[in-house]
Design a protein around this motif. Structure first.
Motif: not given
Lengths: 484, 273
Positions: A40, A44, A48, A171, A338, A343-345, A348, B1-5, B7, B172-173, B176-177, B190-191, B194-195
């Motif tokens: 953040x 990167x 770019x 990067x 994790x 990915x562990x929650x 929704x 390339x990945x980006x940090x922020x 959008x 993994x969610x 974990x649950x 809950x899992x 909703x999906x």
């Protein structure tokens, strides 16, 4: 000496807001410029902006100049024509950038014929030489999926490099790699330098910056706060933030030296053998974990570190051997953190909802939550957020909160900080250590970062056949050693 | 390339506009079906031989059919019948489809294989043919009609639920649950749901469209609903011979079918998930 690439007050912004302050850099042949910053920070985005592939909605302002005289405004896209010829990007995920249906040699030949415009016989010959030089001579007819990660990365390097670009932008070239692979990538980048190339490296890994040398810039919230040679900045930081950042590097942590805790074992592993896909991960592994003890598990990717923890928790099956849990301990007292907290929650529902559900299920004392949240430095506004809208560090601390509410006797922490920035990582690991020290929770800490494991573990287990960089104060165990 | 922020990625406005439009048309159709009998309480079977195939007038705002029956009342009744049957078949199909889908994904192994085999058996028969067979055996029975349609529709729910649940349950969610002590019902609530819900709603919209088409098509070939019931497909068949004399009366049920299917398709997002 003329720079191979120069930016003139290049800033990155959306229509409303500036994301990266105007920054002028010059990349010279044989030199490295590393931009270090947290997630953040905008590092990167700057890269770019230089390449000219910013995500939609963002624009670069300021000029970009190339050694061949080409120059344009940052928001124009004429430099796309120079991609591969003057400027190349080392792909982060080599398997994704290689053509999965094409053998190794043609991938490089293609760059020579299509980008550099050579004749095909000439290109084939040159490509063979390149692969040989990178130690890939036996792999010419293999497909990408038949290559190891390191080989694929070298092949991707050869293919991107064949266009003749002198400027290489990478990067996070070492993100998610184990120490052996990091060494390979650094060697590769140094090979590029030796040929007169110029490197722009974007990383959060200080060790990478140290090994590559050259110039370093520290970026914080879109602003360069410190700049200088790698030696100067990394050994003698001036800015407070740089000092905190460097201090958070696990190699600088002071080791937690203390005698091994006493008490009846929480988990006893005897002669455990695990397999995955017919391949033996580890054999006859025996150890025990005592209350409040931190057991570090290290080893290269795919060596079965996470499988070991999952077997202890009963999430995976062992091929042979036994895992005994402390008598009388409840099932929910054995918990896991994790690698990727998002990915562990349940995706929704809000974090607060999840917590309420947990409290109701186990009839917990809800008044403890507030104290724990303060201790874990979690703001109560987070309770109204969905897991996807919380930063990685906060969410991992929240996972820890969720686990600590259950008064665990054992936590399997599976690379809990590998996706966090250095400073956040340090906070997270300190909290785990605090849980071990204060609550007597045993922790199985799995990490690919040996320095980190060495700094906090009471006992260390190294899986895999490679020799670990040894730390004398820790009892060492190697899974494949005869006598464990 | 990945980006940090991150959008913000705006959802494409045309698609949600189309959805909104579809929803609007659908609501109007429902209002039409519900309100007309309240304010226009004419008997749909009452024949008026003095006004056969009449043009729209004060007495018959949408004209009359070949037996002098009021088209407005008949259309509203037909829409009510179609939507009602579609709703009932969709719900009847969704319940076993979703439950068995979750069961197959959860249990795996033999249960999964057996259920998979069962759906493949159903898939081997063309859906409309199966409905035709059942309805031919029990002519004129609404129960057989909607039961047959539901029997064809449930497979789609089963397959989609099973495929989605498998991915979610392996995540993994969910692990974990479970590790935190939560039971299967919590995981479903809950899992899984909703999906599943957005996808199931899309399937339901498509299913409703298929059901309405199937019922209309069966009536058109004189299987299924019997006169004097007002049903869109049946109305088209009945009015077909009088097409040249009064094109308007046959255009009305065709237009209504078109609007129902269009609105459901737009609500469903215009493409199969």
């Amino acid at each position: 000496m003329t720079p191979l690439l120069k930016t003139d007050a290049l800033e990155i912004r959306t229509a409303e807001r500036q994301l990266v302050e105007p920054l002028s850099i010059e990349l010279y042949p044989g030199r490295v410029l590393t931009i270090i910053g947290e997630t953040g920070s905008g590092k990167s985005l700057f890269a770019q902006g230089v390449v000219g592939n910013l995500p939609a909605g963002l624009h670069a302002h300021g000029r970009v100049h190339f050694a061949n005289g080409f120059t344009e405004e940052g928001r124009e896209d004429g430099r796309k024509k120079l991609w591969g010829r003057e400027l190349s990007v080392l792909p982060q995920e080599p398997w994704l950038s290689l053509d999965p249906t094409m053998r190794a040699l043609p991938q490089v030949v293609e760059s020579y014929t299509h980008v550099a415009g050579r004749t095909s016989s000439d290109a084939r010959q040159q490509a063979r030489t390149d692969l040989k030089r990178l130690g890939l001579e036996g792999a010419e007819t293999r497909f990408p999926f038949q290559l190891s990660g390191g080989m694929a990365q070298r092949l991707a390097f050869a293919a991107t490099h064949a266009g003749g670009a002198k400027v290489i932008i990478a990067d996070e070239p070492t993100k998610g790699l184990d120490s052996a692979r990091i060494g390979e990538v650094i060697a590769l980048l140094q090979a590029g330098l030796a040929e007169g190339g110029a490197l722009l490296i974007i990383t959060h890994d200080i060790e990478v910056a140290r090994q590559l040398g050259g110039d370093v810039m520290i970026m914080l919230k879109g602003k360069i706060i410190e700049t200088g040679t790698a030696d100067d900045v990394l050994n003698n930081p001036q800015h407070e933030y740089t000092r905190v950042l460097l201090g958070a590097d696990p190699t600088r942590w002071s080791p937690r030296k203390r005698p091994r805790p006493q008490g009846e074992s929480v988990v006893t592993v005897s002669e455990l053998t695990a397999e995955r896909g017919g391949k033996t991960l580890f054999e006859n592994l025996s150890f025990d974990v005592r209350p409040g003890e931190i057991v570090g598990v290290t080893g290269p990717s795919g060596c079965g570190k996470s499988s070991l923890g999952d077997i202890i928790l009963g999430l995976a099956k062992a091929k042979a051997g036994k895992v005994a849990h402390a008598a009388g301990a409840r099932r929910v007292a054995f918990q896991k953190l994790y690698q990727d907290p998002v990915a562990a929650f349940p995706p929704t529902i809000t974090l607060g909802r999840n917590l309420v559900d947990l409290v109701r299920l186990h009839r917990l004392d809800a008044s403890r939550i507030e104290g724990l949240m303060t201790r874990l430095r979690l703001d109560s506004v987070l309770l109204d957020r969905l897991p996807g809208n919380v930063s990685g560090g906060e969410l991992q601390r929240f996972s820890l909160l969720r686990v600590l509410l259950l008064d665990p006797v054992f936590i399997f922490a599976d690379e809990p900080s590998s996706r966090l920035d250095l400073i956040t990582q340090k906070e997270m690991i300190e909290l785990l250590v605090e849980a071990a020290d204060k609550n007597g929770t045993a922790v199985l800490l799995v990490s690919h970062d040996e320095a980190l494991v060495d700094a906090v573990s009471d006992q260390r287990i190294h899986l895999g056949t490679d020799v670990p960089s040894s730390q004398p104060h820790l009892p060492q165990r190697t899974a494949l050693a005869a006598n464990v | 390339m990945s980006f940090d922020m991150t959008v913000a990625d705006a959802t494409s406005p045309p698609k949600s506009m189309a959805r909104l439009f579809g929803l609007g048309v659908f609501v109007l159709l429902v209002l039409f079906a519900v309100l007309v009998p309240m304010f226009w309480p004419l008997d749909i079977a009452k024949q008026d031989y003095s006004a056969i195939l009449s043009s729209p007038s004060d007495a018959h705002p949408l004209g009359t059919d070949h037996l002098g029956r009021d088209m407005l009342a008949r259309l509203a009744s037909a829409v009510r019948l179609s939507l009602g049957l579609a709703l009932v078949s969709v719900v009847t199909a969704a319940i076993p489809g979703v439950l068995l889908g979750i069961l197959a994904a959860w249990k795996g192994g033999v249960v999964d294989k057996l259920l998979g085999l069962l759906t493949e058996m159903f898939l081997a028969l063309p859906g409309l043919l199966l409905v035709l067979l059942i309805v031919a055996v029990f002519p004129g029975s609404f129960l057989a009609l909607y039961g047959a349609v539901a029997l064809v529709l449930w497979i789609e729910y089963f397959r989609m639920t099973r495929a989605l649940s498998r991915t979610v349950l392996a995540s993994p969610a969910v692990a974990a649950t479970r590790l935190l002590g939560f039971g299967p019902l919590y995981v479903i609530r809950r899992h899984l749901l909703p999906e599943l819900l957005p996808v199931l709603l899309t399937i339901a919209a498509f299913g409703a469209a298929s059901a309405i088409m199937a019922i209309a098509a069966l009536s058109f070939v004189s299987v299924g609903v019997k006169p004097p019931t007002a049903e869109l497909g049946l109305m088209i068949t009945e009015l077909l011979p009088y097409f040249s004399e009064q094109p308007f009366v046959i255009a009305a049920p065709i237009l209504v079918i078109f609007l129902i299917i269009l609105s459901l398709m737009l609500i469903a997002g215009g493409r199969k998930p």
